[in-house]
Design a protein around this motif. Structure first.
Motif, short mmCIF file in Angstrom:
data_model
loop_
_atom_site.label_atom_id
_atom_site.label_comp_id
_atom_site.label_asym_id
_atom_site.label_seq_id
_atom_site.Cartn_x
_atom_site.Cartn_y
_atom_site.Cartn_z
N GLN A 31 0.82 -1.20 0.00
CA GLN A 31 0.00 0.00 0.00
C GLN A 31 0.86 1.26 0.00
OE1 GLN A 31 -2.99 -0.06 3.05
NE2 GLN A 31 -3.23 2.14 3.07
N TRP A 32 1.86 1.31 0.86
CA TRP A 32 2.76 2.46 0.97
C TRP A 32 4.16 2.02 0.59
CZ3 TRP A 32 1.12 4.80 6.34
CH2 TRP A 32 -0.11 5.47 6.19
N HIS A 90 -6.90 11.44 5.12
CA HIS A 90 -5.71 10.91 4.45
C HIS A 90 -4.65 10.57 5.48
CE1 HIS A 90 -7.23 12.24 0.57
NE2 HIS A 90 -7.38 13.46 1.05
N ARG A 91 -3.76 9.67 5.10
CA ARG A 91 -2.54 9.37 5.84
C ARG A 91 -2.77 9.05 7.32
NH1 ARG A 91 -1.80 12.34 1.66
NH2 ARG A 91 -2.34 14.37 2.52
N LEU A 125 -12.86 8.98 2.17
CA LEU A 125 -11.48 8.49 2.21
C LEU A 125 -11.30 7.41 1.17
CD1 LEU A 125 -11.57 5.49 3.81
CD2 LEU A 125 -12.10 7.01 5.71
N ASP A 126 -10.06 7.01 0.99
CA ASP A 126 -9.78 5.82 0.19
C ASP A 126 -8.83 4.93 0.97
OD1 ASP A 126 -6.84 6.06 -0.87
OD2 ASP A 126 -7.71 8.03 -1.27
N THR A 127 -8.89 3.66 0.69
CA THR A 127 -7.97 2.72 1.31
C THR A 127 -7.66 1.59 0.32
OG1 THR A 127 -7.43 1.58 3.39
CG2 THR A 127 -9.63 1.21 2.48
N ASN A 131 -5.77 -4.44 1.53
CA ASN A 131 -5.56 -4.33 2.97
C ASN A 131 -6.87 -4.67 3.68
OD1 ASN A 131 -5.09 -3.54 5.63
ND2 ASN A 131 -3.72 -1.88 5.03
N ASN A 134 -7.85 -2.82 6.93
CA ASN A 134 -8.39 -1.47 6.74
C ASN A 134 -9.81 -1.51 6.20
OD1 ASN A 134 -6.00 -0.38 7.62
ND2 ASN A 134 -5.58 0.76 5.75
N TYR A 138 -12.99 0.29 8.28
CA TYR A 138 -13.89 1.36 7.83
C TYR A 138 -15.32 0.87 7.67
CZ TYR A 138 -9.70 4.13 7.20
OH TYR A 138 -8.54 4.81 7.44
N ARG A 145 -18.56 1.51 0.68
CA ARG A 145 -17.63 1.41 -0.44
C ARG A 145 -18.35 1.84 -1.72
NH1 ARG A 145 -15.03 -4.26 -2.07
NH2 ARG A 145 -14.65 -4.25 0.16
N PHE A 159 -7.50 1.31 -5.15
CA PHE A 159 -7.86 1.80 -3.83
C PHE A 159 -9.37 2.01 -3.87
CE2 PHE A 159 -3.45 2.39 -3.94
CZ PHE A 159 -2.99 2.60 -2.65
#
Length: 166
Positions: A31-32, A90-91, A125-127, A131, A134, A138, A145, A159
């Motif tokens: 993801q990151w 975010h983040r 948001l997005d994720t 994951n 996550n 949410y 979604r 995402f």
């Protein structure tokens, strides 16, 4: 305690997100990476006065951006509410040493309470689609979604965009 970030918190947030990225990669969640999150993103958050940190025992252990700015990637998403009075998260990150202790819930509760107190229509948001932790996090909070977006510098996988109508 959650508070507005100060300039020196940017480097602390980068250490946290890098630790989270290593942990996710270790768990095969891509993801990151080195490209994101980055210092420029946190500097922008700070300059917009939208960057918050979570302190525990006088140590920054988590962070979140609570923004009114709608990123270009979100323009084609079929949101549930009009695009004129929304907050974007975010983040969101909690250092791996402090995960599974309710701190992510605390950060999200802060964002959602902030949105309600300030009469926003929703939180968006997005994720990362890969994951599962996550996604479940949410969805249990009531987020719906809606669609997929792509950040090719991060992953070939999509995402998912989520919205909580307030």
């Amino acid at each position: 305690m959650i508070r507005k970030a100060i300039l020196s918190d940017i480097d602390k947030a980068l250490l946290i997100t890098k630790a989270c990225a290593r942990e996710m990669i270790h768990n095969h969640i891509y993801q990151w990476n080195d490209a994101y999150p980055n210092k420029k993103a946190f500097e922008t958050d700070f300059n917009r006065d939208e960057f918050y940190v979570l302190e525990h025992n006088n140590t920054v252990i988590g962070c979140i951006t609570i923004s009114t700015f709608m990123d270009a990637e979100y323009h084609d998403v079929p949101w549930l509410t009009p695009n004129d009075n929304n907050l974007y998260v975010h983040r969101l990150a909690v250092h791996p040493e402090h995960q599974n202790k309710g701190y992510a819930n605390e950060l999200m509760q802060y964002a959602e309470t902030f949105a309600r107190k300030n009469n926003f229509n929703s939180v968006r948001l997005d994720t990362f689609s890969q994951n599962q932790k996550n996604l479940s996090f949410y969805e249990k909070r009531g987020y719906k979604r809606l669609s997929e977006i792509y950040f090719e510098r991060q992953s070939a996988y999509p995402f998912y965009c989520y919205e909580l109508v307030l």
